[in-house]
Scaffold this motif. Sequence first.
Motif, short mmCIF file in Angstrom:
data_model
loop_
_atom_site.label_atom_id
_atom_site.label_comp_id
_atom_site.label_asym_id
_atom_site.label_seq_id
_atom_site.Cartn_x
_atom_site.Cartn_y
_atom_site.Cartn_z
N UNK B 90 0.83 -1.21 0.00
CA UNK B 90 0.00 0.00 0.00
C UNK B 90 0.85 1.25 0.00
N UNK B 92 3.95 1.63 -0.91
CA UNK B 92 4.72 1.80 -2.14
C UNK B 92 3.83 2.25 -3.28
N UNK B 93 2.62 1.67 -3.36
CA UNK B 93 1.70 2.01 -4.46
C UNK B 93 1.12 3.40 -4.30
N UNK B 94 0.63 3.68 -3.08
CA UNK B 94 -0.11 4.91 -2.88
C UNK B 94 0.77 6.09 -2.51
N UNK B 96 1.75 6.95 0.37
CA UNK B 96 1.33 7.59 1.62
C UNK B 96 1.12 6.49 2.67
N UNK B 99 -4.49 5.46 6.64
CA UNK B 99 -5.26 6.11 7.70
C UNK B 99 -5.86 5.04 8.60
N UNK B 102 -9.10 3.53 7.28
CA UNK B 102 -8.85 2.73 6.08
C UNK B 102 -8.26 1.38 6.47
N UNK B 105 -10.87 -0.89 7.75
CA UNK B 105 -11.66 -1.48 6.67
C UNK B 105 -10.88 -2.63 6.01
N UNK B 106 -9.57 -2.44 5.88
CA UNK B 106 -8.73 -3.49 5.29
C UNK B 106 -8.74 -4.74 6.16
#
Lengths: 249, 220
Positions: B90, B92-94, B96, B99, B102, B105-106
């Motif tokens: 996450x 590396x991709x995003x 950031x 949160x 978030x 939720x994951x």
Amino acid sequence: HPALPTSSLPPHPTMGESDYSFSLTTFSPSGKLVQIEYALNAVAAGATSLGIKAKNGIVLATEKRISSTLIDESTLHKISLITSNIGMVYSGMGPDSRVLVRKARKAAQAYYRIYKELMPVSQLVREVASVMQEFTQSGGVRPFGVSLLVCGLDDEGPHLYQVDPSGSYFAWKASAIGKNMVNAKTFLEKRYTEGMELEDAIHTAILTLKEGFEGQVTERNIEVGLVGEDRVFRALTPAEIKDYLGEVE
Amino acid sequence: SHPPSRPSSRTARSPPMSILEYNGGCVLAMAGKNCVAIAGDTRLGIQNTTIACDANRIFKMEDRLFLGLTGLMSDITTLENTFKFKLNLYRMKEGRSVKPETFSALVSSTLYEKRFGPYFAEPVIAGLDKDNKPFLCSMDLLGCVAETTTFAVSGTCADSLFGTCETFYRPDLEPDQLFETISQSLLAALDRDCLSGWGAVVHVITPEGVTTKYLKARMD
């Protein structure tokens, strides 16, 4: 002859998979992937589309090239909603664009399902670009004959991206794709100002389309879509387009 | 006719232990004023036998985001590794950090994916969002999220933890007060549970940083 029962036939390969195990897109001696060049030609032959990023939103606009007056143009939608805050337009082959719209929508929903957060625009663009790249390397398929302009407003602000058949993507402040892209981009270079308002961007977008238009621009032969600070992407109705056309006269 | 008679020398058998109680353990998180704390015991047992008193079940996911897990230690370790994996990708991709809501939720969707063969683990998530506002939630093993503004509990003594937290909790505690409150809430419940205990750890998360303390408590 009695018909073969379908269950004894081998399964038909789905899109993206093929009975071919070799790619149809191969390098030429000069290091080019000629199929991608040809795909870009298909895009360049397509009706012009453009996008402008304002400080408080983004506008997309496109020519609806209708080949006959008998066509019911109200059913043709080149500008598509991907999620509530992301929209997309294409230049090139309409049927190919519909595949990418479907993939983009699904990718955004899948992201939301895991994170309960709207997919950031740059992440969505990466997904779509990655699909387009796959089709330049997978067996038995051809590249997509479209370039896309993807726009959206997320926590990082407004974004405008172009995605090409090769799978390359670029972030733009303003850009045009399709038949009249060179003239349109020259026009945009002159007209674009940093920190311009969305309303100004809409006027500029319509003026840019008018520049290369064959014939008269009406509310029925162009399409305009935008997303503002409310983060809701929508396509303008013909009535709204007609008002803007009146304003730019 | 009459039912077959059981041998009267048969002693009564207790029902088999739930898999969520096999290793024992508990985790508790509490919110203060612009701070959160997450605490847990460090016992690892195999049913009634204690085999370790330095087992960690609270993990740092981001600088200001912690995940605590109770239940089967094997699944706790697996989930720790799974979320470290997912968050590395996450980040590396995003470009950031994740949160707290978030991440919650994951975790929820990861657990629910295994709806018909679940991980035997019940998480507690504690963190500060970018405005230093506390985020707390707990979940059951299927991923049902319960987000709270006060405290979140999980483990073999969860029922007791609810009781002690309800008693000791006050809103808007400063970090030092929060440390005292969460420690006392934990110890009071833990000491009444034979499957939890054998050491306790408390992490206090503030905008300035994280302090980790090990409590001196009964080792039984």
